[in-house]
Design a protein around this motif. Structure first.
Motif, PDB file in Angstrom:
ATOM      1  N   UNK A 255      -3.255   8.570  10.246  1.00  0.00           N
ATOM      2  CA  UNK A 255      -2.270   7.438   9.399  1.00  0.00           C
ATOM      3  C   UNK A 255      -1.331   8.078   8.604  1.00  0.00           C
ATOM      4  N   UNK A 256      -1.419   9.313   8.141  1.00  0.00           N
ATOM      5  CA  UNK A 256      -0.412  10.059   7.775  1.00  0.00           C
ATOM      6  C   UNK A 256       0.739  10.469   8.524  1.00  0.00           C
TER       7      UNK A 256
ATOM      8  N   UNK B 180       0.488  18.605   2.639  1.00  0.00           N
ATOM      9  CA  UNK B 180       1.364  18.961   1.822  1.00  0.00           C
ATOM     10  C   UNK B 180       2.486  18.119   1.593  1.00  0.00           C
ATOM     11  N   UNK B 181       2.743  17.257   2.482  1.00  0.00           N
ATOM     12  CA  UNK B 181       3.949  16.232   2.480  1.00  0.00           C
ATOM     13  C   UNK B 181       3.489  14.901   1.835  1.00  0.00           C
ATOM     14  N   UNK B 182       2.619  14.293   3.050  1.00  0.00           N
ATOM     15  CA  UNK B 182       1.949  12.967   2.688  1.00  0.00           C
ATOM     16  C   UNK B 182       0.483  12.977   3.158  1.00  0.00           C
ATOM     17  N   UNK B 183       0.122  14.084   3.202  1.00  0.00           N
ATOM     18  CA  UNK B 183      -1.447  14.269   3.595  1.00  0.00           C
ATOM     19  C   UNK B 183      -2.079  15.432   2.756  1.00  0.00           C
ATOM     20  N   UNK B 184      -3.202  15.114   2.063  1.00  0.00           N
ATOM     21  CA  UNK B 184      -3.571  16.100   1.125  1.00  0.00           C
ATOM     22  C   UNK B 184      -4.976  16.314   1.140  1.00  0.00           C
ATOM     23  N   UNK B 185      -5.656  17.193   0.743  1.00  0.00           N
ATOM     24  CA  UNK B 185      -7.112  17.406   0.598  1.00  0.00           C
ATOM     25  C   UNK B 185      -7.592  18.045  -0.815  1.00  0.00           C
TER      26      UNK B 185
ATOM     27  N   UNK C 165       0.796  -1.447  -0.061  1.00  0.00           N
ATOM     28  CA  UNK C 165       0.088   0.056  -0.057  1.00  0.00           C
ATOM     29  C   UNK C 165       0.933   1.179   0.066  1.00  0.00           C
ATOM     30  N   UNK C 166       0.687   1.813  -1.237  1.00  0.00           N
ATOM     31  CA  UNK C 166       1.513   3.276  -1.187  1.00  0.00           C
ATOM     32  C   UNK C 166       0.456   4.432  -1.283  1.00  0.00           C
TER      33      UNK C 166
ATOM     34  N   UNK D 245       5.533   6.838   4.627  1.00  0.00           N
ATOM     35  CA  UNK D 245       5.864   6.565   3.213  1.00  0.00           C
ATOM     36  C   UNK D 245       4.554   6.265   2.346  1.00  0.00           C
ATOM     37  N   UNK D 246       3.166   6.469   2.843  1.00  0.00           N
ATOM     38  CA  UNK D 246       2.182   6.374   2.466  1.00  0.00           C
ATOM     39  C   UNK D 246       1.494   7.797   1.970  1.00  0.00           C
TER      40      UNK D 246
END
Length: 465
Positions: free
Chosen positions: A22-23, A68-73, A3-4, A28-29
Motif C-alpha cells: 500500500x505504501x 522512513x518516507x511513508x512507511x513506518x514501524x 484518507x491520509x 501520498x498516504x
C-alpha cells in the motif's frame, strides 16, 4: 473522507507485506505499522535488510524504497491510532487451546484487545478494517466494542464514530508480494458505502476496479474461510491419490497433469506432498468444523474433519514408510532433513509438516541434521518444543551448510520444495552418505534417475517404488 493516514495493528506475515505494498503504490498516504512486540518492530527497522522478520521475494526492495518516507514501524499504538483515518486489524488469531471450542474455535483475544485500543484512542470518524482471518460474525464483536466507546464519549466533547469493513487477505506465502500487486480479486464487505468506496479508492491506485468485489460483512468473512478450506481440500485429495499411485504403480505427476488439464478442475494445488501447513489452512478448517457442529450440521463437520485427518495421515504414513524401508528401525541412524518451512520461498514454520514428521522420527530414535535456507535455528528449537538455553541433550542438530547436512547420514528426507534442492551434485553427495543410503523425496523435487545412477536408493511420493 480523504484518507491520509493508515494504521495497521499487527506487523506479522499479513500486516507487514500488505502495508508495504500500500505504501509503495500510495505515496501520498502515511502508513504506520504498529505492534506490541518490540523485538519484531526492531527487526522491521533493521538497517541490514537481510534481518527483516519475514522473508518474501520482493519485500526487501519495497522496504528499502518506502521505509522512513511513508512507511513506518512503531510500538506506539496510542499515537498512531489517534491520527489514523483508517485502521487495519491484522493480529494473530490462533486456535483456542482451552475451554469451549478448544482445538477448533478461533481465539479472538487479540482482535478484541485491538478493538478496545481503537475505541480508547481513535478520534473523529475512523474506518476499521478486519484483515485477520476471522470467523463469521466477528465484525459484530468489533462493532459492539466500538459502539460502546461511542456511547461513552457522547457525554463529552470528543467526536468519535466508526465504520467497520471486512477485507480478508488471500495471500500465499512465498508469493505474497506478487499476490498483493496483482491479486485474483480484492474482497471488501461492509454496510457503509462511503467507507467501502474509500478502501476501493486505495486499491484502485494499482488494481483494476473490476477485480474489487464488494459484499456484505458476513459473506466477506465466510468467503475467506471457505477459500482456504477448498484449497486445503484439494491438497488432501491429491495426497490420497499419491498413496493409491504408489500401491498401483501409477505416477502421481502424470495423474496430476492429466487431471489438471481439465479446465473445470485446473492445475493448481494438485502437487502431492507431506500435507498442508502455514497459519491458515488447519486453523480455518478446524473453525469450519466447529461452526458446522454449532449449527447442528454434523455431516458437514465430519466432511471437513476428514480433510484434516488425511493431512495427519499422510505425515504418519511417510514416517512408517521410512522406518520400513530402512530395515524396520531408524534407531541411532542419522537422517538429513532438507527443508523445515511449510513451503518454499518463506521462512514461516507455523504448522509445517516438518514439525510433526521430525518429532515422530526422533521418537523412533533417529538423529536429525536439519537444513533450511531461510529458517533460523531458534525457530526450529521453538517448533520442536525445546528450551533454547538447554540444547546439549537433543536428538538433532542445526546445519547451515547443505553439503555438510549429508555427511555420514543414512538417509535424506526432502520436506520443502526449495529450488536449490533440484540441482544437487549427487555424485559428491553419494560419497559422503553412509551406505546403503536412502533418499525420501516427499516433494518430487529431485531427479530420481540421477540419484539412482549414483548408487542411492530412492523413494518418491506418488511413485510405485
Amino acid at each position: 473522507m480523504n484518507i491520509k493516514n493508515i494504521c495497521c495493528i499487527g506487523a506479522g506475515y499479513v500486516g507487514g507485506p500488505t502495508m508495504s505494498v500500500i505504501a509503495k503504490f500510495c505515496p501520498d498516504i502515511q502508513v504506520n505499522v504498529v505492534d506490541i512486540n518490540h523485538k519484531r518492530i526492531s527487526q522491521w527497522n533493521e538497517k541490514n535488510l537481510s534481518d527483516l522478520p519475514i522473508y518474501e521475494p520482493g519485500l526487501r526492495e519495497i522496504i528499502e524504497k518506502c521505509r522512513g518516507k511513508n512507511l513506518h514501524f512503531s510500538t506506539d499504538l496510542k499515537k498512531n491510532i489517534e491520527k489514523a483515518d483508517m485502521i487495519f486489524i491484522s493480529v494473530n488469531t490462533p486456535t483456542k487451546i482451552r475451554g469451549i471450542g478448544s482445538g477448533q474455535a478461533i481465539d479472538l483475544k487479540y482482535v478484541e484487545a485491538s478493538s478496545r485500543e481503537i475505541s480508547k484512542y481513535a478520534r473523529g470518524h475512523t474506518i476499521v478494517v478486519e484483515k485477520s482471518t476471522l470467523p463469521v460474525k466477528t465484525a459484530q464483536t468489533i462493532k459492539a466494542i466500538l459502539d460502546a466507546a461511542t456511547e461513552d464519549v457522547n457525554k463529552s466533547k470528543i467526536t468519535k464514530t466508526f465504520s467497520v469493513l471486512s477485507n480478508p487477505e488471500f495471500l500465499a506465502e512465498g508469493t505474497a508480494i506478487s499476490d498483493l500487486e496483482n491479486p485474483d480479486r480484492v474482497l471488501i464487505g461492509g454496510e457503509d458505502k462511503e467507507a467501502i468506496n474509500e478502501l476501493v479508492n486505495i486499491y484502485s491506485k494499482w488494481i483494476d476496479k473490476v477485480k474489487v468485489l464488494t459484499t456484505d460483512l458476513w459473506s466477506s468473512e465466510l468467503s475467506k474461510l471457505i477459500s482456504n478450506a477448498f484449497l486445503a481440500q484439494r491438497i488432501s485429495s491429491i495426497n490420497t491419490i499419491s498413496a493409491l499411485c504408489e500401491a498401483t504403480g501409477a505416477r502421481i505427476k502424470d495423474v496430476s497433469l492429466a487431471v489438471g488439464m481439465d479446465r473445470r478442475i485446473g492445475k493448481y494445488f494438485l502437487n502431492s506432498g507431506p500435507g498442508f501447513g502455514g497459519s491458515c489452512f488447519k486453523k480455518d478448517i478446524s473453525n469450519l468444523v466447529y461452526i458446522s457442529n454449532h449449527y447442528g450440521l454434523f455431516e458437514v463437520a465430519n466432511y471437513w474433519q476428514k480433510v484434516l485427518d488425511i493431512n495427519s495421515w499422510q505425515q504418519k504414513r511417510f514416517v512408517e514408510l521410512i522406518v520400513k524401508k530402512m530395515f524396520g528401525t531408524i534407531s541411532s541412524k542419522k537422517i538429513a532433513i532438507l527443508g523445515f518451512a511449510f513451503k518454499a520461498n518463506t521462512n514461516d514454520t507455523r504448522e509445517s509438516p516438518a514439525i510433526n514428521i521430525c518429532k515422530k522420527l526422533i521418537e523412533e530414535g533417529a538423529f536429525l541434521k536439519i537444513y533450511d535456507p531461510k529458517v533460523k535455528e531458534h525457530q526450529i528449537i521453538k517448533e520442536l518444543g525445546l528450551n533454547e538455553n538447554n540444547k546439549e541433550h537433543r536428538d538433532w542438530e542445526y546445519s547451515n551448510s547443505i553439503h555438510k547436512t549429508f555427511k555420514d547420514v543414512d538417509a535424506a528426507l526432502f520436506l520443502t520444495e526449495w529450488c536449490e534442492f533440484a540441482s544437487l551434485n549427487w555424485r559428491d553427495i553419494s560419497k559422503i552418505m553412509r551406505k546403503p543410503s536412502w533418499v525420501f523425496d516427499t516433494r518430487s523435487i529431485v531427479d530420481m534417475d540421477l540419484v539412482k545412477e549414483n548408487g542411492i536408493n530412492i523413494w518418491q511420493v506418488g511413485y510405485g517404488n
